[in-house]
Design an enzyme around this catalytic site. Structure first.
Site, PDB file in Angstrom:
ATOM      1  N   CYS A   1      47.498 -38.731  -1.497  1.00  0.00           N
ATOM      2  CA  CYS A   1      48.226 -38.994  -0.242  1.00  0.00           C
ATOM      3  C   CYS A   1      47.532 -40.097   0.549  1.00  0.00           C
ATOM      4  O   CYS A   1      48.174 -41.046   1.011  1.00  0.00           O
ATOM      5  CB  CYS A   1      48.339 -37.708   0.577  1.00  0.00           C
ATOM      6  N   CYS A   2      46.201 -40.015   0.686  1.00  0.00           N
ATOM      7  CA  CYS A   2      45.440 -41.060   1.391  1.00  0.00           C
ATOM      8  C   CYS A   2      45.541 -42.398   0.649  1.00  0.00           C
ATOM      9  O   CYS A   2      45.594 -43.455   1.284  1.00  0.00           O
ATOM     10  CB  CYS A   2      43.972 -40.666   1.534  1.00  0.00           C
TER      11      CYS A   2
ATOM     12  N   CYS B   1      45.398 -38.022  10.763  1.00  0.00           N
ATOM     13  CA  CYS B   1      46.765 -37.533  10.588  1.00  0.00           C
ATOM     14  C   CYS B   1      46.844 -36.076  11.058  1.00  0.00           C
ATOM     15  O   CYS B   1      45.923 -35.294  10.832  1.00  0.00           O
ATOM     16  CB  CYS B   1      47.150 -37.598   9.118  1.00  0.00           C
TER      17      CYS B   1
ATOM     18  N   CYS C   1      45.994 -33.083   8.763  1.00  0.00           N
ATOM     19  CA  CYS C   1      44.625 -33.042   8.245  1.00  0.00           C
ATOM     20  C   CYS C   1      43.584 -33.027   9.356  1.00  0.00           C
ATOM     21  O   CYS C   1      42.403 -33.271   9.108  1.00  0.00           O
ATOM     22  CB  CYS C   1      44.388 -34.229   7.314  1.00  0.00           C
TER      23      CYS C   1
ATOM     24  N   CYS D   1      38.187 -41.203   4.557  1.00  0.00           N
ATOM     25  CA  CYS D   1      39.475 -41.390   3.895  1.00  0.00           C
ATOM     26  C   CYS D   1      39.418 -42.472   2.829  1.00  0.00           C
ATOM     27  O   CYS D   1      40.405 -42.769   2.193  1.00  0.00           O
ATOM     28  CB  CYS D   1      40.537 -41.737   4.924  1.00  0.00           C
TER      29      CYS D   1
HETATM   30 FE1  SF4 Z   1      47.889 -37.799   3.856  1.00  0.00          FE
HETATM   31 FE2  SF4 Z   1      46.164 -36.291   5.255  1.00  0.00          FE
HETATM   32 FE3  SF4 Z   1      45.371 -38.595   4.109  1.00  0.00          FE
HETATM   33 FE4  SF4 Z   1      46.990 -38.589   6.246  1.00  0.00          FE
HETATM   34  S1  SF4 Z   1      44.824 -37.893   6.167  1.00  0.00           S
HETATM   35  S2  SF4 Z   1      47.204 -39.869   4.444  1.00  0.00           S
HETATM   36  S3  SF4 Z   1      48.303 -36.796   5.812  1.00  0.00           S
HETATM   37  S4  SF4 Z   1      46.052 -36.710   3.068  1.00  0.00           S
END
Ligand code: SF4
Length: 250
Positions: free
Chosen positions: A137-138, A220, A223, A246
């Site tokens: 996701c990141c 986010c 998270c 991240c």
């Molecule tokens: Fe996805 Fe969480 Fe990364 Fe944001 S912090 S991009 S919601 S995994």
């Protein structure tokens, strides 16, 4: 004859002017700066960055604890490009902070967005990818967009502060960013959280309201958890998962 081809999704591009200096030239600038700016203030570092890189300089702002950064840089470089990585998963307060900052400083603040919307990502990978595979996701929502955007600049300015966490304890004010093959400028490296709040108060810089509501570190929404007083500020990020960064600043 009429084309029957469907329109391809346009590939997003950087707002930056592209790079003119070679890697060797950029690395030499880092070495010179570390001598010249050893005892410099944040203002002097920002001035150096503007004079050295001009339009090839971009400020990164997460609209969390770092809104003083684009204010400070824009005082010396009016109209400077400021990127906000809009993952589609931000708190309403974070988007509100971005909008307030747009109204209060002389800078070109723009969103950098993932190729896919959250809905498109959900359709391809399933809902709540952040719960099952936060690294992917990141990668999709942060790493790819920031890499694409930074490729158009020679230097970026970040709000990294040494007290953020152990990984950042030795951050220099001007560094070579191996991941992005560019110069990274950290004018606030030596600042404390109180220094940030004091600057914001003196210059009336909008700050994210969550900062003083139990969220010293804001990312986010899915998270980010609130942090109890006295805990490590970044313990609220990816709570329960062995992940503290991240991937942007590794
Ligand atoms: Fe996805 Fe969480 Fe990364 Fe944001 S912090 S991009 S919601 S995994």
């Amino acid at each position: 004859s009429m084309s029957t081809q469907t329109q391809a999704t346009p590939t997003p591009v950087s707002h930056g002017p592209g790079r003119k200096r070679s890697v060797a030239e950029l690395k030499a600038l880092v070495e010179q700066a570390n001598i010249a700016l050893a005892d410099a203030t944040a203002e002097q570092i920002a001035t150096w960055a503007d004079e050295t890189f001009g339009k090839s300089l971009v400020v990164a702002c997460s609209m969390a604890g770092d809104t003083v950064l684009p204010h400070l840089v824009s005082q010396h470089a009016p109209g400077v490009d400021v990127l906000f990585l809009n993952t589609g998963y931000h708190f309403a307060e974070t988007i509100g902070t971005r909008d307030a900052l747009i109204d209060s400083i002389n800078a070109n603040i723009f969103d950098v967005t993932p190729v896919q919307t959250v809905a498109e990502q959900d359709a391809e990978y399933g809902e709540k990818l952040y719960e099952r595979n936060p690294t992917l996701c990141c990668q999709l929502r942060k790493v790819e967009p920031i890499n694409r955007e930074l490729a158009g600049y020679e230097a970026w300015v970040t709000g990294i502060r040494r007290e953020d966490n152990a990984n950042r304890a030795h951050a220099g004010v001007v560094e070579w960013d191996e991941t992005h093959q560019m110069v990274k400028v950290n004018p606030l490296a030596a600042w404390s959280f109180d220094d940030v709040l004091e600057y914001a108060s003196i210059h009336q810089v909008p700050i994210n309201l969550l900062l003083t509501a139990g969220y010293p570190s804001i990312g986010c929404e899915p998270c980010t958890q609130p942090v109890a007083e006295g805990e490590d500020p970044r313990s609220g990020r990816w709570a329960g998962i062995a992940k503290t960064e991240c991937g942007l600043h590794l």
